[in-house]
Scaffold this motif. Structure first.
Motif, PDB file in Angstrom:
ATOM      1  N   ILE A 132     -63.938 115.676   6.862  1.00  0.00           N
ATOM      2  CA  ILE A 132     -63.087 114.646   7.469  1.00  0.00           C
ATOM      3  C   ILE A 132     -63.086 113.395   6.589  1.00  0.00           C
ATOM      4  O   ILE A 132     -62.043 112.776   6.356  1.00  0.00           O
ATOM      5  CB  ILE A 132     -63.572 114.304   8.886  1.00  0.00           C
ATOM      6  CG1 ILE A 132     -63.345 115.490   9.831  1.00  0.00           C
ATOM      7  CG2 ILE A 132     -62.863 113.057   9.409  1.00  0.00           C
ATOM      8  CD1 ILE A 132     -61.897 115.891  10.012  1.00  0.00           C
ATOM      9  N   GLY A 133     -64.253 113.002   6.089  1.00  0.00           N
ATOM     10  CA  GLY A 133     -64.333 111.840   5.208  1.00  0.00           C
ATOM     11  C   GLY A 133     -63.512 112.018   3.943  1.00  0.00           C
ATOM     12  O   GLY A 133     -62.818 111.093   3.498  1.00  0.00           O
ATOM     13  N   LEU A 134     -63.554 113.208   3.361  1.00  0.00           N
ATOM     14  CA  LEU A 134     -62.761 113.485   2.160  1.00  0.00           C
ATOM     15  C   LEU A 134     -61.269 113.477   2.486  1.00  0.00           C
ATOM     16  O   LEU A 134     -60.451 112.989   1.693  1.00  0.00           O
ATOM     17  CB  LEU A 134     -63.171 114.826   1.561  1.00  0.00           C
ATOM     18  CG  LEU A 134     -64.565 114.893   0.941  1.00  0.00           C
ATOM     19  CD1 LEU A 134     -64.904 116.328   0.544  1.00  0.00           C
ATOM     20  CD2 LEU A 134     -64.662 113.974  -0.266  1.00  0.00           C
ATOM     21  N   MET A 135     -60.891 114.008   3.648  1.00  0.00           N
ATOM     22  CA  MET A 135     -59.490 114.001   4.057  1.00  0.00           C
ATOM     23  C   MET A 135     -58.975 112.575   4.181  1.00  0.00           C
ATOM     24  O   MET A 135     -57.872 112.254   3.716  1.00  0.00           O
ATOM     25  CB  MET A 135     -59.335 114.718   5.408  1.00  0.00           C
ATOM     26  CG  MET A 135     -59.312 116.227   5.340  1.00  0.00           C
ATOM     27  SD  MET A 135     -57.832 116.916   4.541  1.00  0.00           S
ATOM     28  CE  MET A 135     -56.541 116.279   5.586  1.00  0.00           C
ATOM     29  N   ILE A 136     -59.766 111.714   4.815  1.00  0.00           N
ATOM     30  CA  ILE A 136     -59.350 110.318   4.993  1.00  0.00           C
ATOM     31  C   ILE A 136     -59.190 109.629   3.643  1.00  0.00           C
ATOM     32  O   ILE A 136     -58.212 108.916   3.406  1.00  0.00           O
ATOM     33  CB  ILE A 136     -60.369 109.571   5.869  1.00  0.00           C
ATOM     34  CG1 ILE A 136     -60.343 110.127   7.299  1.00  0.00           C
ATOM     35  CG2 ILE A 136     -60.075 108.067   5.899  1.00  0.00           C
ATOM     36  CD1 ILE A 136     -61.449 109.593   8.192  1.00  0.00           C
ATOM     37  N   ALA A 137     -60.144 109.852   2.736  1.00  0.00           N
ATOM     38  CA  ALA A 137     -60.063 109.230   1.412  1.00  0.00           C
ATOM     39  C   ALA A 137     -58.843 109.707   0.646  1.00  0.00           C
ATOM     40  O   ALA A 137     -58.126 108.912   0.021  1.00  0.00           O
ATOM     41  CB  ALA A 137     -61.340 109.530   0.625  1.00  0.00           C
ATOM     42  N   ILE A 162     -55.544 108.208   2.299  1.00  0.00           N
ATOM     43  CA  ILE A 162     -55.329 106.793   1.991  1.00  0.00           C
ATOM     44  C   ILE A 162     -54.916 106.609   0.538  1.00  0.00           C
ATOM     45  O   ILE A 162     -54.065 105.771   0.214  1.00  0.00           O
ATOM     46  CB  ILE A 162     -56.592 105.984   2.321  1.00  0.00           C
ATOM     47  CG1 ILE A 162     -56.829 105.985   3.839  1.00  0.00           C
ATOM     48  CG2 ILE A 162     -56.483 104.543   1.816  1.00  0.00           C
ATOM     49  CD1 ILE A 162     -58.145 105.385   4.261  1.00  0.00           C
ATOM     50  N   ALA A 163     -55.499 107.412  -0.362  1.00  0.00           N
ATOM     51  CA  ALA A 163     -55.164 107.311  -1.787  1.00  0.00           C
ATOM     52  C   ALA A 163     -53.689 107.617  -2.038  1.00  0.00           C
ATOM     53  O   ALA A 163     -53.084 107.085  -2.967  1.00  0.00           O
ATOM     54  CB  ALA A 163     -56.046 108.251  -2.596  1.00  0.00           C
TER      55      ALA A 163
END
Length: 400
Positions: A353-358, A361-362
Motif C-alpha cells: 500500500i505504501g509503494l502504491m501511494i508513492a 503521487i509521483a
C-alpha cells in the motif's frame, strides 16, 4: 488550498523517499524501529479509516448525481464510466503483456534478497479493527446514496454532507500530512533489508510505461470522438492541450474546469452540453487514475509473485471505477478510495500500500491531465448524440 496541499505533498514524498533510504542505510536498527512502530500504528489507523472514507466520499457523490437525474445525466455517466472501464481493461491487457518480461530480473533480485534480508520489527503494536469491512461500506454507501437521491428534502442528506466534511478534513488534516512519514518508514525498512534499489529501478520502468499508455489512451479517445463527430482527431486533441498542461500544473481536475470548458467550446461543443458535461466529468471520469492504479497494482503483484488473472482484475476494475467517484475533489482521494479494494480484493499488505501511494503521487500530474483532457472527448460525443436525437434549431459547429 487543496492544489497547494497536494503540490507540497509531491515534494514531501520525494524527500521522504530520499530520507528513508539514507536512514535505512546509515541509522542503527533501534532508530529505524521507531519508524516501523509508527508505520504499524498508522497502518492500523488507515485500515480503520478506509471504510469511513469510502462512505464519506461515495454517499454524497451518488446522492448529488441523482439530484438532477435525466437522460443527459445518464448518458454522460454511462459514457464516462465506460471510458474509465475501457482504460482499466486496456491497461490490464497492456501491462500483463509488458510487465512480466520487463520486471523479470527485478523479481529474481527481490527473491534473492528476501531469503536472508533482515526485517525491522515495531517496538509495540496496537490493534484498531475497522467498524465495517470494505465491501460492506461500499455497498452501504451505494444504497444510502441512491436512496437519498430520490428524496427532494432529506434530513439524512444533511447528515451525509456533514459526514463528507468530516472525512474530507480527516484526509486533508491527518492522513495526507502523515503520508510522507509513512512512506519514509516504508523506504527505511526496504533500505535496511536491501530491497530499495531494486524497487527504485522498478519505479522508473513502471512510470515510463504508464506515461506511454496514457498518451495512447488520449489518442484512442479523440479518434473515437472524431469518428462520431466527423472531425480531425489531431486538431481536437491539439485544441485540448491547454487543459492538459494546466492540469499538469494544478494537479486538480476541479481547478482545471475553466480551461477545460473553454477549450471544449473551441472544439465546437454547444455551451449547454459543455457546461453540464465538463464539471460532471471532473468528478466521475477517471480514466487516467484507474490506469495508474491498475498498472501499479499488477506490477507490485508480479514483483511479489502473487497470482492474478483476468477474472480477479475484472472485479477489481469494476469496483474501483465506482469507489473513486468524487475522489478528484480530495487530495489523494482516488488512491485513498482504492486502498480498501487493493486490500480486500488483491490482498495488498502495508508495504505494498505504501509503494502504491508513492507511485500514485509521483504520477499524479499525468493522471489528472489524462482525466481532464478526456473530458473534452466525452463532451464531443455527448453533444453529437444529443443533437442527433433532439429536434432543435441548428447550432453552429466548426467544420473541418
Amino acid at each position: 488550498m487543496m492544489k497547494r496541499l497536494f503540490s507540497n505533498l509531491l515534494f514531501k514524498v520525494f524527500l521522504a523517499i530520499v530520507l528513508g533510504i539514507v536512514f535505512g542505510l546509515y541509522l542503527p536498527e533501534s532508530v529505524n524501529r521507531i519508524f516501523t512502530t509508527f508505520n504499524d500504528f498508522f497502518g492500523q489507523f488507515l485500515n480503520f479509516a478506509i471504510p469511513l472514507i469510502i462512505m464519506g466520499l461515495i454517499m454524497p457523490a451518488i446522492s448529488d448525481l441523482g439530484k438532477s437525474a435525466g437522460k443527459l445525466l445518464l448518458l454522460t455517466v454511462a459514457i464516462a464510466y465506460g471510458s474509465t472501464l475501457f482504460s482499466g481493461f486496456s491497461t490490464y491487457f497492456a501491462a500483463s503483456s509488458i510487465f512480466p518480461q520487463l520486471l523479470a530480473t527485478h523479481v529474481n533480485d527481490l527473491v534473492q534478497i528476501g531469503g536472508s534480508s533482515p526485517e525491522l520489527k515495531p517496538y509495540f503494536s496496537i490493534s484498531i479493527p475497522p467498524a465495517l469491512d470494505v465491501m460492506t461500506s461500499l455497498f452501504l454507501a451505494f444504497i444510502i446514496g441512491l436512496g437519498i437521491s430520490y428524496q427532494e428534502k432529506s434530513t439524512l442528506k444533511l447528515v451525509v454532507k456533514d459526514f463528507q466534511t468530516i472525512i474530507t478534513q480527516l484526509i486533508e488534516n491527518v492522513i495526507v500530512p502523515l503520508l510522507p512519514l509513512f512512506i519514509l518508514g516504508i523506504f527505511a525498512s526496504m533500505s535496511f533489508s536491501g530491497k530499495v534499489f531494486s524497487i527504485l529501478s522498478v519505479f522508473i520502468s513502471i512510470i515510463g510505461v504508464i506515461f506511454a499508455l496514457h498518451i495512447l489512451l488520449l489518442l484512442i479517445q479523440f479518434t473515437i470522438a472524431a469518428v462520431i463527430t466527423k472531425k480531425n482527431p489531431f486538431k481536437l486533441l491539439l485544441t485540448m492541450t491547454p487543459a492538459y498542461f494546466t492540469a499538469l500544473g494544478t494537479q486538480s481536475s476541479a481547478a482545471t474546469i475553466p480551461v477545460t470548458l473553454e477549450q471544449t467550446l473551441k472544439n465546437g461543443v454547444s455551451e449547454r452540453i459543455a457546461g453540464f458535461v465538463i464539471p460532471l466529468c471532473a468528478t466521475i471520469h477517471l480514466s487516467g487514475s484507474i490506469m495508474k492504479i491498475t498498472a501499479c497494482a499488477m506490477a507490485l503483484m508480479i514483483l511479489r509473485g502473487m497470482p492474478f488473472d483476468f477474472t480477479l482484475f475484472t472485479g477489481f476494475i469494476f469496483m474501483l471505477g465506482i469507489a473513486m467517484v468524487a475522489a478528484p475533489g480530495v487530495p489523494g482521494g482516488a488512491i485513498m478510495a482504492a486502498v480498501g479494494i487493493l486490500q480486500s480484493m488483491l490482498g495488498f499488505n502495508e508495504e505494498m500500500i505504501g509503494l502504491m501511494i508513492a507511485l500514485y503521487i509521483a504520477m499524479d500530474s499525468f493522471g489528472t491531465a489524462c482525466n481532464v483532457t478526456g473530458d473534452g472527448a466525452i463532451a464531443l460525443v455527448v453533444d453529437k448524440i444529443t443533437s442527433a436525437s433532439e429536434t432543435r434549431s441548428p447550432v453552429s459547429y466548426s467544420k473541418e
